[in-house]
Design a protein around this motif. Structure first.
Motif, mmCIF file in Angstrom:
data_model
loop_
_atom_site.group_PDB
_atom_site.id
_atom_site.type_symbol
_atom_site.label_atom_id
_atom_site.label_comp_id
_atom_site.label_asym_id
_atom_site.label_seq_id
_atom_site.Cartn_x
_atom_site.Cartn_y
_atom_site.Cartn_z
ATOM 1 N N LEU A 76 0.825 -1.212 0.000
ATOM 2 C CA LEU A 76 0.000 0.000 0.000
ATOM 3 C C LEU A 76 0.858 1.259 0.000
ATOM 4 O O LEU A 76 0.497 2.256 -0.640
ATOM 5 N N GLU A 77 1.975 1.235 0.708
ATOM 6 C CA GLU A 77 2.878 2.397 0.689
ATOM 7 C C GLU A 77 3.398 2.656 -0.722
ATOM 8 O O GLU A 77 3.424 3.795 -1.185
ATOM 9 N N LYS A 78 3.805 1.592 -1.423
ATOM 10 C CA LYS A 78 4.285 1.729 -2.805
ATOM 11 C C LYS A 78 3.169 2.236 -3.707
ATOM 12 O O LYS A 78 3.398 3.064 -4.591
ATOM 13 N N ALA A 82 3.191 5.636 -5.867
ATOM 14 C CA ALA A 82 3.138 5.532 -7.326
ATOM 15 C C ALA A 82 1.878 6.132 -7.946
ATOM 16 O O ALA A 82 1.734 6.099 -9.171
ATOM 17 N N ASN A 83 0.979 6.678 -7.143
ATOM 18 C CA ASN A 83 -0.278 7.228 -7.657
ATOM 19 C C ASN A 83 -0.018 8.170 -8.839
ATOM 20 O O ASN A 83 0.624 9.201 -8.688
ATOM 21 N N VAL A 98 -8.928 2.782 -7.284
ATOM 22 C CA VAL A 98 -7.840 1.833 -7.470
ATOM 23 C C VAL A 98 -8.477 0.450 -7.540
ATOM 24 O O VAL A 98 -9.206 0.048 -6.628
ATOM 25 N N THR A 99 -8.224 -0.253 -8.626
ATOM 26 C CA THR A 99 -8.740 -1.599 -8.796
ATOM 27 C C THR A 99 -7.595 -2.568 -8.553
ATOM 28 O O THR A 99 -6.567 -2.506 -9.225
ATOM 29 N N PHE A 100 -7.778 -3.431 -7.565
ATOM 30 C CA PHE A 100 -6.763 -4.396 -7.164
ATOM 31 C C PHE A 100 -6.985 -5.703 -7.920
ATOM 32 O O PHE A 100 -8.108 -6.209 -7.956
ATOM 33 N N LEU A 168 -4.332 2.071 4.699
ATOM 34 C CA LEU A 168 -2.925 2.268 5.038
ATOM 35 C C LEU A 168 -2.781 2.857 6.444
ATOM 36 O O LEU A 168 -1.956 2.386 7.227
ATOM 37 N N ALA A 169 -3.604 3.827 6.776
ATOM 38 C CA ALA A 169 -3.546 4.427 8.115
ATOM 39 C C ALA A 169 -3.850 3.384 9.193
ATOM 40 O O ALA A 169 -3.229 3.395 10.267
ATOM 41 N N ALA A 170 -4.774 2.482 8.931
ATOM 42 C CA ALA A 170 -5.142 1.465 9.926
ATOM 43 C C ALA A 170 -4.008 0.464 10.158
ATOM 44 O O ALA A 170 -3.956 -0.165 11.211
ATOM 45 N N LEU A 171 -3.111 0.355 9.216
ATOM 46 C CA LEU A 171 -1.976 -0.546 9.383
ATOM 47 C C LEU A 171 -0.903 0.047 10.298
ATOM 48 O O LEU A 171 -0.028 -0.678 10.753
#
Length: 173
Positions: A76-78, A82-83, A98-100, A168-171
């Motif tokens: 998620l950081e990457k 990269a956005n 964002v489609t995973f 990401l914040a919850a991690l």
């Protein structure tokens, strides 16, 4: 991230999801929003194994069959770094999707679709994720049905930029 949760008849309460993940032995379990998002400490477990095992555990516990997509904090950081649409993410984060995917999307097929589509949306593949800027929102976009017709919507799940940031914040750190 679970695909298609709490849409129509595919209902799964956050408490049920949390209980299933805890029952698998994972710790620090937190659900995010009510749309099939959960973060947890998984130790050295392989993402592919987590996806497979969580899918099976959910089906056993709830009867619900849902595709599961796992990303760790580093992923998620990457992704955030990269956005390709940073200004859009700041100005209208709920319009950036964002489609995973399990594997990188077909760049050629997405390129052909982008060239043939006459709407204001823009798409960029980064690794195995697809970023789509919907400047006028998804509700009236003609890109979404065109993507479905082109079969680009198979085996993935989407989250808007607000949700990506919350995950990401919850991690934590």
């Amino acid at each position: 991230m679970l695909r298609g949760i709490n849409l129509g008849k595919r209902q799964l309460k956050s408490a049920e999801l949390k209980a299933v993940v805890e029952g698998m032995g994972f710790t620090e379990v937190k659900t995010i929003l009510a749309s099939g998002n959960v973060v947890f400490e998984a130790g050295d477990a392989a993402p592919e194994a987590i996806e497979r095992d969580l899918h099976a555990a959910l089906e056993r516990a709830t009867g619900l069959k849902s595709e599961v997509f796992v990303r760790n904090r580093a992923d998620l950081e990457k992704l955030v770094e990269a956005n390709p649409f940073p200004e859009e993410a700041k100005a209208r984060p709920s319009y950036l999707l964002v489609t995973f995917h399990r594997a990188p999307p077909d760049r050629a097929a997405i390129g052909r679709l982008a060239e043939s589509h006459d709407g204001p949306e823009r798409m960029v593949v980064v690794g195995r994720e697809l970023f789509t800027d919907f400047p006028e929102g998804q509700g009236r976009s003609t890109l979404v049905p065109a993507m479905q017709k082109a079969r680009l919507a198979q085996g993935n799940t989407g989250r808007n930029w607000n949700t990506v940031r919350k995950l990401l914040a919850a991690l934590g750190d």
